[in-house]
Design an enzyme around this catalytic site. Sequence first.
Site, PDB file in Angstrom:
ATOM      1  CG  HIS A  54       0.305   0.112   6.745  1.00  0.00           C
ATOM      2  ND1 HIS A  54      -0.780  -0.637   6.332  1.00  0.00           N
ATOM      3  CD2 HIS A  54       1.400  -0.616   6.408  1.00  0.00           C
ATOM      4  CE1 HIS A  54      -0.359  -1.756   5.778  1.00  0.00           C
ATOM      5  NE2 HIS A  54       0.957  -1.776   5.812  1.00  0.00           N
ATOM      6  CG  HIS A 100       0.152  -5.502  -0.227  1.00  0.00           C
ATOM      7  ND1 HIS A 100       1.041  -5.513  -1.262  1.00  0.00           N
ATOM      8  CD2 HIS A 100       0.829  -4.928   0.809  1.00  0.00           C
ATOM      9  CE1 HIS A 100       2.199  -5.003  -0.885  1.00  0.00           C
ATOM     10  NE2 HIS A 100       2.092  -4.639   0.371  1.00  0.00           N
ATOM     11  CD  GLU A 317       6.623   0.147   2.486  1.00  0.00           C
ATOM     12  OE1 GLU A 317       5.829  -0.607   1.890  1.00  0.00           O
ATOM     13  OE2 GLU A 317       6.258   1.011   3.303  1.00  0.00           O
ATOM     14  CG  ASN A 538      -3.072  -5.456   8.217  1.00  0.00           C
ATOM     15  OD1 ASN A 538      -3.851  -5.174   7.321  1.00  0.00           O
ATOM     16  ND2 ASN A 538      -1.959  -4.789   8.405  1.00  0.00           N
TER      17      ASN A 538
END
Length: 742
Positions: A54, A100, A317, A538
Amino acid sequence: MSLLLEPSQEQIKEEKLYQQMGVSDDEFAMIESILGRLPNYTEIGIFSVMWSEHCSYKNSKPILKKFPTKGERVLQGPGEGAGIVDIGDNQAVVFKIESHNHPSAIEPYQGAATGVGGIIRDVFSMGARPIAVLNSLRFGELTSPRVKYLFEEVVAGIAGYGNCIGIPTVGGEVQFDGCYEGNPLVNAMCVGLINHEDIKKGQAKGVGNTVMYVGAKTGRDGIHGATFASEEMSDQSEEKRSAVQVGDPFMEKLLLEACLEVIKSDALVGIQDMGAAGLTSSSAEMASKAGSGIEMNLDLIPQRETGMTPYEMMLSESQERMLLVIERGREQEIIDIFDKYDLEAVAVGHVTDDKMLRLFHNGEMVAELPVDALAEEAPVYHKPSKVPDYYKEFLETDVPAPKVEDAKETLLELLKQPTIASKEWVYDQYDYMVRTNTVVAPGSDAAVLRIRGTKKALAMTTDCNARYLYLDPETGGKIAVAEAARNIVCSGAEPLAVTDNLNFGNPEKPEIFWQIEKAADGISEACNVLSTPVIGGNVSLYNESNGSAIYPTPVIGMVGLIEDTEHITTQHFKAAGDLIYVIGETFPEFAGSELQKLTEGKIYGKAPAIDLEVEQSRQKALLKAIRSGLVQSAHDVSEGGIGVALAESVISSQRLGAHVTLAGEPALLFSETQSRFIVSVKKDHQEAFEKLVKDADLIGEVTSDSVLAVQSQEGQQWIHAQTEELESAWKGAIPCLLKSKA
């Protein structure tokens, strides 16, 4: 876990505790070699998140190098919070897409909400004011109770966050296929506007400058979120609910306004969102990009829970937090600005010159790590690649044209398919008119927002037909870019650039890595031909549940520029008497189509072909015609073919109809041949339009009778449907499915 209970360095190695954090034996040996000693618990935690897929893209870096990233207008390519493209007059557009997925599968409301919050912070961390949010969503079949729950909660999460922060959610796409049942995809895109002089970078420059923490307090939510996002989903994933962050859009709104004010100050040196891996990634990346180091005193970190360890603080986070670097001696100016918004701004450290990240807690140094090793020197894996057996079979398989006995009934059934059906149920929950710049709202090919004080506007879209990518990843990759560009052109805009979200299964499986490689090849070629460089994006891998992968789903986010708002075009027919054209030939191409899925319950065969040179030529011709004022409406032909495109063009508040004559068999109405458009033109402009757009065939006329009538060239009636009947099927499908009991 209290500091006293943390395992020793020897225990971490001997009991291989690092494996629980996603670190392999080989990677642990590399870390030991880099440090010249064994890492402690905080240090191995920091390495584990920074070296996760990630954060490090360790499995996808070789693939990402294929993408074209430069262009005349590109001011910032990949590597910062978001990409930036010049749009003239000292202005630029800033945009990026991010996933997400894993959090949304476990905690759909917060997973989706914090996905929106994170991408908004990426954009305003560049100095831009966010002006729009889009989303690209994938779910399993909408007949499943679990899927209905995920769908409703994800949409509510996006709406809840976006509406509260006051940024319009203006578009996107939602598709449904069984492969997403256990692993939905939630990709959020944000678009912002900026003046050139306000562009900021996430860099920790200037030895002695102050490192400042701003925003919400740090809690224990989201710890190891980056690692969680780099694993397959399984029956045990539910236990990782604590890895999902919790968002506060009202806090984000204050943070946004405060940061945009701070950005105007020359006291600000660098700024970055605390996204994946939180304080760890923001500090290590900012230092590495600047060739500097950072020292921080973790006792100064604002905490909302007691007894937090360095490990927990660095890996949290928690949302709505930013890391700033401020000129030494000017801290109070910045603190005063944040204080005005009732936000904390705390000096927690300073910039050093030795390229090390040093952390102190209770007067002791608890971590000392080289920033380049964290941010730039993660291992890069060139995974083995293998052509899947199914692909070889598909190449040899003939796909017969489905038998269409009743074209009207087939059209109505296609309009009820959740992937095609109106997404009004979704976007009615979004405030897409807030700030009053939205000119074309959700429901057309692309959303359009005007740029105040100018005659310009921006068009934006997200696109990807994952079924085509499953059949042929390279061809499907080309089509994803081409369709995004088609949607931009149909709105009257010139495509500028791409942000991509590469959603795939487990790259350690050779067949999956082959899909990633081939899709990237297709995307790269299309971006080169269509002059749309990739300015950021991403990668989301390991999208599998219980060993079964999603379809390869590289979502393409694209933004285009409309030089004059008079050129804004939508898909809806405008006036009776206008001529209807189809641009491009139609071939019997049904593999991966909505009709194939509807009639056979599965997809197979060879993906529809695409010639990128032809695609570019047609897009350029259509855009020229739109800019010349010759086009009343334009709609790209995609899922469901010409039949669905015509139905969507007549479904509008004006309740117009269309009478159309087509060649061939009725099934061709629903073929998904690429590079086609449905366009309407005033009769006065017929000659000029046909001269400009060589591939246009006149097929009919817009009527005032609220009927879509389609017949063969021999005069056989295929479809005679009231616009109201089409609209009812199209708009009612998703609400009806959500109410039904499985």
